[in-house]
Structures are given as structure tokens and as C-alpha cells.
Design a protein around this motif. Structure first.
Motif, PDB file in Angstrom:
ATOM      1  N   UNK A 187      11.272  -6.183   3.935  1.00 52.72           N
ATOM      2  CA  UNK A 187      12.257  -5.835   2.905  1.00 52.72           C
ATOM      3  C   UNK A 187      11.611  -4.919   1.868  1.00 52.72           C
ATOM      4  N   UNK A 188      10.387  -5.223   1.489  1.00 49.76           N
ATOM      5  CA  UNK A 188       9.651  -4.380   0.554  1.00 49.76           C
ATOM      6  C   UNK A 188       9.481  -2.976   1.119  1.00 49.76           C
TER       7      UNK A 188
ATOM      8  N   UNK B 173      -2.525   5.968   8.009  1.00 50.60           N
ATOM      9  CA  UNK B 173      -1.067   5.861   8.055  1.00 50.60           C
ATOM     10  C   UNK B 173      -0.459   5.881   6.657  1.00 50.60           C
ATOM     11  N   UNK B 174      -1.153   5.306   5.692  1.00 56.14           N
ATOM     12  CA  UNK B 174      -0.652   5.307   4.313  1.00 56.14           C
ATOM     13  C   UNK B 174      -0.682   6.714   3.721  1.00 56.14           C
ATOM     14  N   UNK B 175      -1.696   7.493   4.088  1.00 57.80           N
ATOM     15  CA  UNK B 175      -1.825   8.841   3.546  1.00 57.80           C
ATOM     16  C   UNK B 175      -2.127   8.802   2.054  1.00 57.80           C
TER      17      UNK B 175
ATOM     18  N   UNK C  26      -7.325   1.614  -1.720  1.00 53.97           N
ATOM     19  CA  UNK C  26      -8.361   1.299  -0.745  1.00 53.97           C
ATOM     20  C   UNK C  26      -7.873   0.110   0.073  1.00 53.97           C
ATOM     21  N   UNK C  27      -7.945   0.217   1.393  1.00 51.19           N
ATOM     22  CA  UNK C  27      -7.584  -0.908   2.257  1.00 51.19           C
ATOM     23  C   UNK C  27      -8.844  -1.450   2.923  1.00 51.19           C
TER      24      UNK C  27
ATOM     25  N   UNK D 114       0.815  -1.213   0.000  1.00 50.42           N
ATOM     26  CA  UNK D 114       0.000   0.000   0.000  1.00 50.42           C
ATOM     27  C   UNK D 114       0.845   1.259   0.000  1.00 50.42           C
ATOM     28  N   UNK D 115       1.910   1.274   0.799  1.00 52.97           N
ATOM     29  CA  UNK D 115       2.780   2.453   0.854  1.00 52.97           C
ATOM     30  C   UNK D 115       3.445   2.706  -0.482  1.00 52.97           C
ATOM     31  N   UNK D 116       3.920   1.650  -1.122  1.00 50.76           N
ATOM     32  CA  UNK D 116       4.551   1.813  -2.444  1.00 50.76           C
ATOM     33  C   UNK D 116       3.519   2.252  -3.473  1.00 50.76           C
ATOM     34  N   UNK D 117       2.305   1.722  -3.365  1.00 51.81           N
ATOM     35  CA  UNK D 117       1.258   2.093  -4.324  1.00 51.81           C
ATOM     36  C   UNK D 117       0.888   3.562  -4.185  1.00 51.81           C
TER      37      UNK D 117
END
Length: 207
Positions: free
Chosen positions: A135-136, A43-45, A28-29, A17-20
């Protein structure tokens, strides 16, 4: 850019999600715990939102970021709400006290079992299971091997992976998911036998 729904609230869901979000996707989570889903989205913003578990996901790409044992039940529960979606299965299928055996039926894989449970118009692609979530989350380039039967779905997943700053590597049809899940088992063996868990599998392509 894609609209992406992530079903699951664990470390892999957060890392992808953060990378996206960084890649400019609409995210959407979704989780059974609505409060936790709201917390993860916040948290993802980047405008990430929390969806309602069990309703039609907003994203065209649906990342199934739940443990293997929950994959088929979740897909079955969603049913036709996944029609026309590209479903990315990221799960690993090992179990036991030392994680040294696959638990899928002989000749099958977790991804293939999920495909059987999904609507006929949904396309399942296996990806991300050979990358540890922490790691991601560190950032930087990594190889992500994927497999699927539908060329259009694979093209979209490949573009999504690349948009995250990762290198997509096509391993073939969905039957290759069995071997990708075996590679996840191999990664665990390497990590526990001296390499440590700050490790990733990669492919060297010689020109």
C-alpha cells in the motif's frame, strides 16, 4: 533532507526507500546479502547506495526493516555502531498460524526490547508498522502513527514521514509501541475478515 540507512531488503524496505529517494533523501540500503543489497540500491535509483552489513550505517536515521525476531539480534550485533542514531523500528510482533497474538513480553513491545539492546545514546522510535508495504508503494497520502521517548528524535522522524508525502501522527511515549503493534494485529484482522489487504488505518481529526 536526511541521510537514511535502511537495514533490510524486503518489501517495506523497498517501499520506504523509494519514497525516501523521491523525497530527496540520501539513501543507503543494507542487508546480509551484499549482492541483493546492490540490486535493491540500483532499483531505487536516485544515488542510493549499498552499505556493508554490520558496519556503522551512513545515515543519521536508521530504519530497522527486519522481522521482529531479528530486531534485537541485529541491534545487538551493531552495538556502538548505532550510537547517536535515531533507530526507527517498523516491525510487527504477531505470530502463529493465524497471526492473532503478540509475541512480546507482557507489558513490553518489540520497540522497547530493541531500545534495551541499543546504545544509550541511540533513540528508538516506533513507526510504519500500521502500513502495508504494498500500500505504501502505491503512492498517495497515508497516516503513519509513531511513538518514542525522545522529543528531538520524534521531531526528526515526524519531518521524515512528512517528507514522504505521509501524515505523521504522534501517539506518545515508547510505551505506546505496544498498542501500535496491537494495531498492526488489528489491521491483519480487518484484512482477513473482508476488507482485503489493500487497506490502511487512518485517523480523522475534526476541527
Amino acid at each position: 533532507m536526511s541521510s537514511v540507512s535502511i537495514i533490510g531488503l524486503g518489501s517495506m524496505a523497498r517501499a520506504i526507500g523509494a519514497r525516501a529517494v523521491e523525497g530527496g533523501h540520501t539513501v543507503e540500503v543494507i542487508g546480509r546479502d551484499a549482492v541483493k543489497a546492490e540490486e535493491v540500491a540500483a532499483a531505487l535509483g536516485g544515488g542510493a547506495t549499498a552499505g556493508t552489513f554490520g558496519t556503522t550505517p551512513a545515515g543519521d536515521l536508521v530504519i530497522l526493516a527486519v522481522p521482529h525476531a531479528g530486531g534485537v539480534p541485529v541491534v545487538t550485533q551493531y552495538g556502538d555502531a548505532l550510537a547517536g542514531k535515531v533507530v526507527i523500528d517498523i516491525s510487527n510482533t504477531f505470530a502463529g498460524p493465524d497471526d492473532t497474538a503478540l509475541v512480546t513480553p507482557e507489558g513490553s513491545s518489540g520497540a522497547q526490547e530493541i531500545a534495551k539492546a541499543a546504545p544509550a545514546s541511540a533513540h528508538v522510535v516506533k513507526a510504519f508498522n500500521t502500513v502495508f508495504g504494498h500500500v505504501l508503494a502505491r503512492g498517495g497520502p497515508l497516516d503513519v502513527v509513531f511513538a518514542g521517548d525522545d522529543a528531538g528524535a520524534k521531531a526528526r522522524v515526524s519531518a521524515f514521514i512528512e517528507s514522504l508525502g505521509l501524515r505523521p501522527l504522534d501517539a506518545g511515549g515508547l510505551e505506546m509501541a505496544h498498542w501500535l503493534e496491537g494495531a498492526g494485529l488489528l489491521l491483519m484482522g480487518l484484512a482477513r475478515s473482508g476488507a482485503g489487504f489493500d487497506v490502511a488505518l487512518g485517523v480523522t481529526i475534526f476541527e
